[in-house]
Design an enzyme around this catalytic site. Sequence first.
Site, PDB file in Angstrom:
ATOM      1  N   LYS A  54       3.306   9.580  -3.431  1.00 43.98           N
ATOM      2  CA  LYS A  54       2.589  10.137  -4.609  1.00 43.98           C
ATOM      3  C   LYS A  54       2.350  12.005  -3.906  1.00 43.98           C
ATOM      4  CE  LYS A  54       0.329   6.465  -6.618  1.00 43.98           C
ATOM      5  NZ  LYS A  54      -0.802   5.629  -7.026  1.00 43.98           N
ATOM      6  N   GLN A  98      -6.798   5.461  -4.866  1.00 46.76           N
ATOM      7  CA  GLN A  98      -5.989   4.390  -4.753  1.00 46.76           C
ATOM      8  C   GLN A  98      -6.581   2.983  -4.580  1.00 46.76           C
ATOM      9  OE1 GLN A  98      -2.543   4.749  -5.102  1.00 46.76           O
ATOM     10  NE2 GLN A  98      -1.847   2.486  -4.742  1.00 46.76           N
ATOM     11  N   ASP A 121      -5.476   8.664 -13.661  1.00 45.05           N
ATOM     12  CA  ASP A 121      -5.038   7.447 -13.775  1.00 45.05           C
ATOM     13  C   ASP A 121      -5.475   6.562 -14.822  1.00 45.05           C
ATOM     14  OD1 ASP A 121      -3.751   5.950 -11.553  1.00 45.05           O
ATOM     15  OD2 ASP A 121      -5.442   6.023 -10.228  1.00 45.05           O
TER      16      ASP A 121
HETATM   17  N1  L34 Z   1      -5.589   4.081  -8.609  1.00 47.16           N
HETATM   18  N2  L34 Z   1      -4.021   2.311  -7.454  1.00 47.16           N
HETATM   19  C1  L34 Z   1      -4.330   3.472  -8.541  1.00 47.16           C
HETATM   20  N3  L34 Z   1      -3.163   3.924  -9.338  1.00 47.16           N
HETATM   21  C2  L34 Z   1      -2.234   3.244  -9.492  1.00 47.16           C
HETATM   22  O1  L34 Z   1      -1.065   3.724 -10.212  1.00 47.16           O
HETATM   23  C3  L34 Z   1      -1.807   2.206  -8.441  1.00 47.16           C
HETATM   24  N4  L34 Z   1      -0.866   1.768  -8.457  1.00 47.16           N
HETATM   25  C4  L34 Z   1      -0.739  -0.010  -8.146  1.00 47.16           C
HETATM   26  C5  L34 Z   1      -1.574  -0.186  -6.989  1.00 47.16           C
HETATM   27  N5  L34 Z   1      -2.824   0.876  -6.929  1.00 47.16           N
HETATM   28  C6  L34 Z   1      -2.763   1.666  -7.573  1.00 47.16           C
HETATM   29  C7  L34 Z   1       0.569   2.188  -7.883  1.00 47.16           C
HETATM   30  O2  L34 Z   1       0.563   3.351  -7.803  1.00 47.16           O
HETATM   31  C8  L34 Z   1       0.847   0.027  -7.728  1.00 47.16           C
HETATM   32  N6  L34 Z   1       1.512   1.260  -7.657  1.00 47.16           N
HETATM   33  C9  L34 Z   1       2.578   1.326  -7.111  1.00 47.16           C
HETATM   34  C10 L34 Z   1       3.328   2.658  -7.146  1.00 47.16           C
HETATM   35  C11 L34 Z   1       4.631   3.023  -6.626  1.00 47.16           C
HETATM   36  C12 L34 Z   1       5.395   1.995  -6.332  1.00 47.16           C
HETATM   37  C13 L34 Z   1       4.897   0.643  -6.295  1.00 47.16           C
HETATM   38  C14 L34 Z   1       3.257   0.402  -6.867  1.00 47.16           C
HETATM   39  C15 L34 Z   1       6.805   2.068  -5.796  1.00 47.16           C
HETATM   40  O3  L34 Z   1       7.105   3.203  -5.610  1.00 47.16           O
HETATM   41  N7  L34 Z   1       7.486   1.286  -5.727  1.00 47.16           N
HETATM   42  C16 L34 Z   1       8.752   1.097  -5.098  1.00 47.16           C
HETATM   43  C17 L34 Z   1       9.255   0.633  -3.751  1.00 47.16           C
HETATM   44  C18 L34 Z   1       8.034   1.124  -2.847  1.00 47.16           C
HETATM   45  C19 L34 Z   1       8.051   0.321  -1.484  1.00 47.16           C
HETATM   46  O4  L34 Z   1       9.135   0.328  -0.918  1.00 47.16           O
HETATM   47  O5  L34 Z   1       7.000  -0.068  -0.973  1.00 47.16           O
HETATM   48  C20 L34 Z   1       9.666   0.467  -6.331  1.00 47.16           C
HETATM   49  O6  L34 Z   1      10.887   1.003  -6.053  1.00 47.16           O
HETATM   50  O7  L34 Z   1       9.498  -0.288  -6.836  1.00 47.16           O
END
Ligand code: L34
Length: 296
Positions: A54, A98, A121
């Site tokens: 982020k 987060q 959020d």
């Molecule tokens: N406050 N907490 C708050 N806001 C959010 O919007 C989140 N979330 C969830 C968990 N807690 C939070 C996220 O940001 C889940 N989440 C999130 C964000 C990004 C990715 C996955 C979950 C992401 O970029 N996933 C990648 C893989 C990353 C890796 O390798 O770990 C993908 O391609 O799916």
Amino acid sequence: MAAQIIDGRAITRQVHDEIREEAADLAARYGIRPGLATVLVGENPASVSYVTAKNRTCKELGMESFHHPLPAETSQEKLLTLIDQLNRDERVHGILVQLPLPQHIDESQVLLSIDPDKDVDGFHPVNVGRLMIGEPRFPPCTPAGIQELLLRSNTTIRGAEVVVVGRSNIVGKPIAIMLVQKADGADATVTICHTRTRHLEDHTRRAEILIVAAGRPAAISGSMIRPGATVIDVGVNRVGTTDSGKAKLVGDVDFASACEVAGKITPVPGGVGPMTIAMLMRNTLRAAKLKVGDRR
Ligand code: L34
């Protein structure tokens, strides 16, 4: 016929290009740079990697980012004091705490303490309420990302049979509300399924759009999917380890069997995850615009 893959990374790049341009435009007209404060309590490895991404994305899009890592044992009082400072900091347009937070911290109290005008959020009850009545200010990031993926993959939402598997406050409930609204990009018929749903497959097999946020690998397999359906896999589960010693990332849908049946499907990784971050950037830009009275 194998399903068409909805490329979340490619769509994310498009959205990023749009946001970067708008942020530059805002800077040119008002001399401000959108600023996001991220707060991370503890060192949960998944949370660390999401929050790092982020902050990095902010910089890539010409936005300011302020990261506040706190030790796992931080008291609730300390956390609330930090949020109070961020609420009053002029450079900070958006605040992200987060989740999940450690056990000893009352999550609802924390979310309530964030200025609703900086709640990028969309988790503050005031913003949840606005979303519910169809006047969203900051649509929550994962649901907003799902809606954007549907729109940009030319999936018909109006009148569609949508089934959501999962009823969390972060994904299941808000995406259901968003897609059922009387609005463009919505107007769907929505069913919400959960752990107490009887005969889950009877519901999922009727879905033209199936959104899976169950939080468990292989919760949905090909035999539970309607032929030709659009499948959005929200899961991010780390399972086992690969040869390089890293955990493998899988969604909540059994991808191989789902591909045989679905018309379109999002992969994990590279589907909903990157779009979640893109929507956070969009909300941060919106917060900065609202501050200068720019409602475009
Ligand atoms: N406050 N907490 C708050 N806001 C959010 O919007 C989140 N979330 C969830 C968990 N807690 C939070 C996220 O940001 C889940 N989440 C999130 C964000 C990004 C990715 C996955 C979950 C992401 O970029 N996933 C990648 C893989 C990353 C890796 O390798 O770990 C993908 O391609 O799916």
